[in-house]
Design a protein around this motif. Structure first.
Motif, PDB file in Angstrom:
ATOM      1  N   PHE A  62     -28.239 -40.069 -14.195  1.00 32.48           N
ATOM      2  CA  PHE A  62     -28.016 -40.775 -13.190  1.00 32.48           C
ATOM      3  C   PHE A  62     -28.898 -42.041 -13.300  1.00 32.48           C
ATOM      4  N   SER A  63     -29.052 -42.575 -14.568  1.00 34.26           N
ATOM      5  CA  SER A  63     -29.881 -43.753 -14.935  1.00 34.26           C
ATOM      6  C   SER A  63     -31.032 -44.060 -14.210  1.00 34.26           C
ATOM      7  N   TYR A  64     -31.724 -42.633 -14.074  1.00 33.07           N
ATOM      8  CA  TYR A  64     -32.920 -42.827 -13.166  1.00 33.07           C
ATOM      9  C   TYR A  64     -32.904 -43.361 -11.880  1.00 33.07           C
ATOM     10  N   ASP A  65     -31.972 -42.724 -10.990  1.00 34.01           N
ATOM     11  CA  ASP A  65     -32.087 -43.059  -9.686  1.00 34.01           C
ATOM     12  C   ASP A  65     -33.362 -42.152  -8.962  1.00 34.01           C
ATOM     13  N   ALA A  66     -33.877 -43.011  -8.091  1.00 26.80           N
ATOM     14  CA  ALA A  66     -35.014 -42.264  -7.418  1.00 26.80           C
ATOM     15  C   ALA A  66     -34.802 -41.124  -6.514  1.00 26.80           C
ATOM     16  N   GLY A  67     -33.745 -41.157  -6.020  1.00 24.26           N
ATOM     17  CA  GLY A  67     -33.288 -40.334  -5.034  1.00 24.26           C
ATOM     18  C   GLY A  67     -32.734 -39.029  -5.835  1.00 24.26           C
ATOM     19  N   ALA A  68     -32.108 -39.278  -6.853  1.00 18.62           N
ATOM     20  CA  ALA A  68     -31.521 -38.118  -7.691  1.00 18.62           C
ATOM     21  C   ALA A  68     -32.604 -37.282  -8.259  1.00 18.62           C
ATOM     22  N   THR A  69     -33.798 -38.288  -8.541  1.00 18.49           N
ATOM     23  CA  THR A  69     -35.040 -37.589  -9.154  1.00 18.49           C
ATOM     24  C   THR A  69     -35.586 -36.507  -8.388  1.00 18.49           C
ATOM     25  N   LEU A  70     -35.811 -36.985  -7.123  1.00 19.55           N
ATOM     26  CA  LEU A  70     -36.392 -36.362  -6.227  1.00 19.55           C
ATOM     27  C   LEU A  70     -35.648 -35.131  -5.770  1.00 19.55           C
ATOM     28  N   GLY A  71     -34.311 -35.203  -5.499  1.00 15.20           N
ATOM     29  CA  GLY A  71     -33.249 -34.163  -5.414  1.00 15.20           C
ATOM     30  C   GLY A  71     -33.633 -33.056  -6.420  1.00 15.20           C
ATOM     31  N   LEU A  72     -33.390 -33.694  -7.768  1.00 19.57           N
ATOM     32  CA  LEU A  72     -33.673 -32.493  -9.004  1.00 19.57           C
ATOM     33  C   LEU A  72     -34.898 -31.863  -8.802  1.00 19.57           C
ATOM     34  N   PHE A  73     -35.897 -32.598  -8.233  1.00 17.35           N
ATOM     35  CA  PHE A  73     -37.194 -31.932  -8.064  1.00 17.35           C
ATOM     36  C   PHE A  73     -37.309 -30.802  -7.289  1.00 17.35           C
ATOM     37  N   PHE A  74     -36.865 -31.101  -5.994  1.00 17.45           N
ATOM     38  CA  PHE A  74     -36.414 -30.216  -4.863  1.00 17.45           C
ATOM     39  C   PHE A  74     -35.679 -28.987  -5.452  1.00 17.45           C
ATOM     40  N   ALA A  75     -34.618 -29.268  -6.036  1.00 16.93           N
ATOM     41  CA  ALA A  75     -33.631 -28.177  -6.469  1.00 16.93           C
ATOM     42  C   ALA A  75     -34.537 -27.312  -7.416  1.00 16.93           C
ATOM     43  N   MET A  76     -35.194 -27.769  -8.458  1.00 15.60           N
ATOM     44  CA  MET A  76     -35.834 -27.046  -9.455  1.00 15.60           C
ATOM     45  C   MET A  76     -36.821 -26.262  -8.854  1.00 15.60           C
ATOM     46  N   ASN A  77     -37.618 -26.933  -7.996  1.00 12.61           N
ATOM     47  CA  ASN A  77     -38.685 -25.890  -7.424  1.00 12.61           C
ATOM     48  C   ASN A  77     -38.210 -24.894  -6.431  1.00 12.61           C
ATOM     49  N   LEU A  78     -37.100 -25.169  -5.671  1.00 19.76           N
ATOM     50  CA  LEU A  78     -36.599 -24.412  -4.705  1.00 19.76           C
ATOM     51  C   LEU A  78     -36.051 -23.233  -5.761  1.00 19.76           C
ATOM     52  N   ILE A  79     -35.121 -23.390  -6.518  1.00 15.69           N
ATOM     53  CA  ILE A  79     -34.444 -22.289  -7.369  1.00 15.69           C
ATOM     54  C   ILE A  79     -35.352 -21.540  -8.278  1.00 15.69           C
ATOM     55  N   LEU A  80     -36.222 -22.195  -8.958  1.00 13.43           N
ATOM     56  CA  LEU A  80     -37.143 -21.631  -9.905  1.00 13.43           C
ATOM     57  C   LEU A  80     -38.445 -20.739  -9.349  1.00 13.43           C
ATOM     58  N   VAL A  81     -38.924 -21.300  -8.257  1.00 15.81           N
ATOM     59  CA  VAL A  81     -39.955 -20.579  -7.455  1.00 15.81           C
ATOM     60  C   VAL A  81     -39.596 -19.501  -6.814  1.00 15.81           C
ATOM     61  N   SER A  82     -38.263 -19.754  -5.990  1.00 15.89           N
ATOM     62  CA  SER A  82     -37.742 -18.490  -5.010  1.00 15.89           C
ATOM     63  C   SER A  82     -37.445 -17.623  -5.970  1.00 15.89           C
ATOM     64  N   THR A  83     -36.829 -17.641  -7.362  1.00 17.72           N
ATOM     65  CA  THR A  83     -36.416 -16.521  -7.951  1.00 17.72           C
ATOM     66  C   THR A  83     -37.088 -16.073  -8.851  1.00 17.72           C
ATOM     67  N   VAL A  84     -37.931 -16.857  -9.715  1.00 17.65           N
ATOM     68  CA  VAL A  84     -38.920 -16.278 -10.843  1.00 17.65           C
ATOM     69  C   VAL A  84     -40.293 -16.568 -10.518  1.00 17.65           C
ATOM     70  N   GLY A  85     -40.433 -17.324  -9.592  1.00 16.70           N
ATOM     71  CA  GLY A  85     -42.163 -17.650  -9.321  1.00 16.70           C
ATOM     72  C   GLY A  85     -42.691 -18.623 -10.117  1.00 16.70           C
ATOM     73  N   THR A  86     -42.024 -19.208 -11.227  1.00 14.72           N
ATOM     74  CA  THR A  86     -42.660 -20.201 -11.873  1.00 14.72           C
ATOM     75  C   THR A  86     -41.640 -21.541 -11.979  1.00 14.72           C
ATOM     76  N   THR A  87     -42.210 -22.649 -12.199  1.00 14.21           N
ATOM     77  CA  THR A  87     -41.296 -24.083 -12.508  1.00 14.21           C
ATOM     78  C   THR A  87     -41.659 -23.937 -13.937  1.00 14.21           C
ATOM     79  N   LEU A  88     -41.082 -25.079 -14.545  1.00 11.57           N
ATOM     80  CA  LEU A  88     -41.121 -25.009 -16.086  1.00 11.57           C
ATOM     81  C   LEU A  88     -42.674 -25.476 -16.355  1.00 11.57           C
ATOM     82  N   GLY A  89     -43.252 -26.418 -15.473  1.00 14.14           N
ATOM     83  CA  GLY A  89     -44.696 -26.669 -15.924  1.00 14.14           C
ATOM     84  C   GLY A  89     -45.488 -25.657 -15.662  1.00 14.14           C
ATOM     85  N   HIS A  90     -45.353 -24.709 -14.613  1.00 17.78           N
ATOM     86  CA  HIS A  90     -45.937 -23.424 -14.149  1.00 17.78           C
ATOM     87  C   HIS A  90     -46.014 -22.575 -15.619  1.00 17.78           C
TER      88      HIS A  90
END
Length: 148
Positions: A62-90
């Motif tokens: 997305f050529s570093y769009d701030a809204g897209a970055t926040l949306g990706l951050f939200f999606a990553m946290n929602l999906i990974l924490v909800s299903t496996v309990g960790t994000t990449l950093g965790h």
């Protein structure tokens, strides 16, 4: 004139005797080793790793769009924490998110994961924490970040 002590605060938490580590007895977690509360430093580094990962994806797609970055951050946290309990950093730092005060599997699930992800993206609830070291986003979702 009333003082701040007259009103008290949820931030001050309960009185903990000096020989007890805050956050262990009240949360029912071990004081060290697997399952113990994650230290602040590790949690911050995990957050930086997560933000770097989504920033890279945002830049690539997305050529570093701030809204897209926040949306990706939200999606990553929602999906990974909800299903496996960790994000990449965790995962890299040996942490996981688990439900507090549950019997059986400690999976977060999508309801609590959504609450946690929304409040985490709002930033302020994540940087305000209580005597146990849990941010408002974790308190609202009934979760805690522990060592794996």
């Amino acid at each position: 004139m009333p003082s701040r002590d007259d009103f008290g605060s949820w931030l001050s938490g309960q009185n903990v005797p000096p020989d007890e580590t805050p956050g262990t007895d009240r949360l029912g977690l071990p004081s060290s080793g697997p399952g113990s509360p994650a230290p602040l430093g590790r949690r911050v580094v995990a957050l930086v790793v997560d933000w770097a990962a989504v920033s890279g994806m945002s830049y690539a797609f997305f050529s570093y769009d701030a809204g897209a970055t926040l949306g990706l951050f939200f999606a990553m946290n929602l999906i990974l924490v909800s299903t496996v309990g960790t994000t990449l950093g965790h995962r890299l730092l040996g942490l996981r998110v688990r439900r507090l005060h549950t019997t059986g599997p400690h999976l977060v699930g999508f309801g609590a994961g959504a609450i946690r992800a929304v409040l985490l993206c709002l930033v302020i609830p994540a940087v305000v924490w209580d005597a146990d070291g849990r941010g408002l986003h974790d308190k609202a979702a009934g979760t805690v970040i522990v060592r794996r």
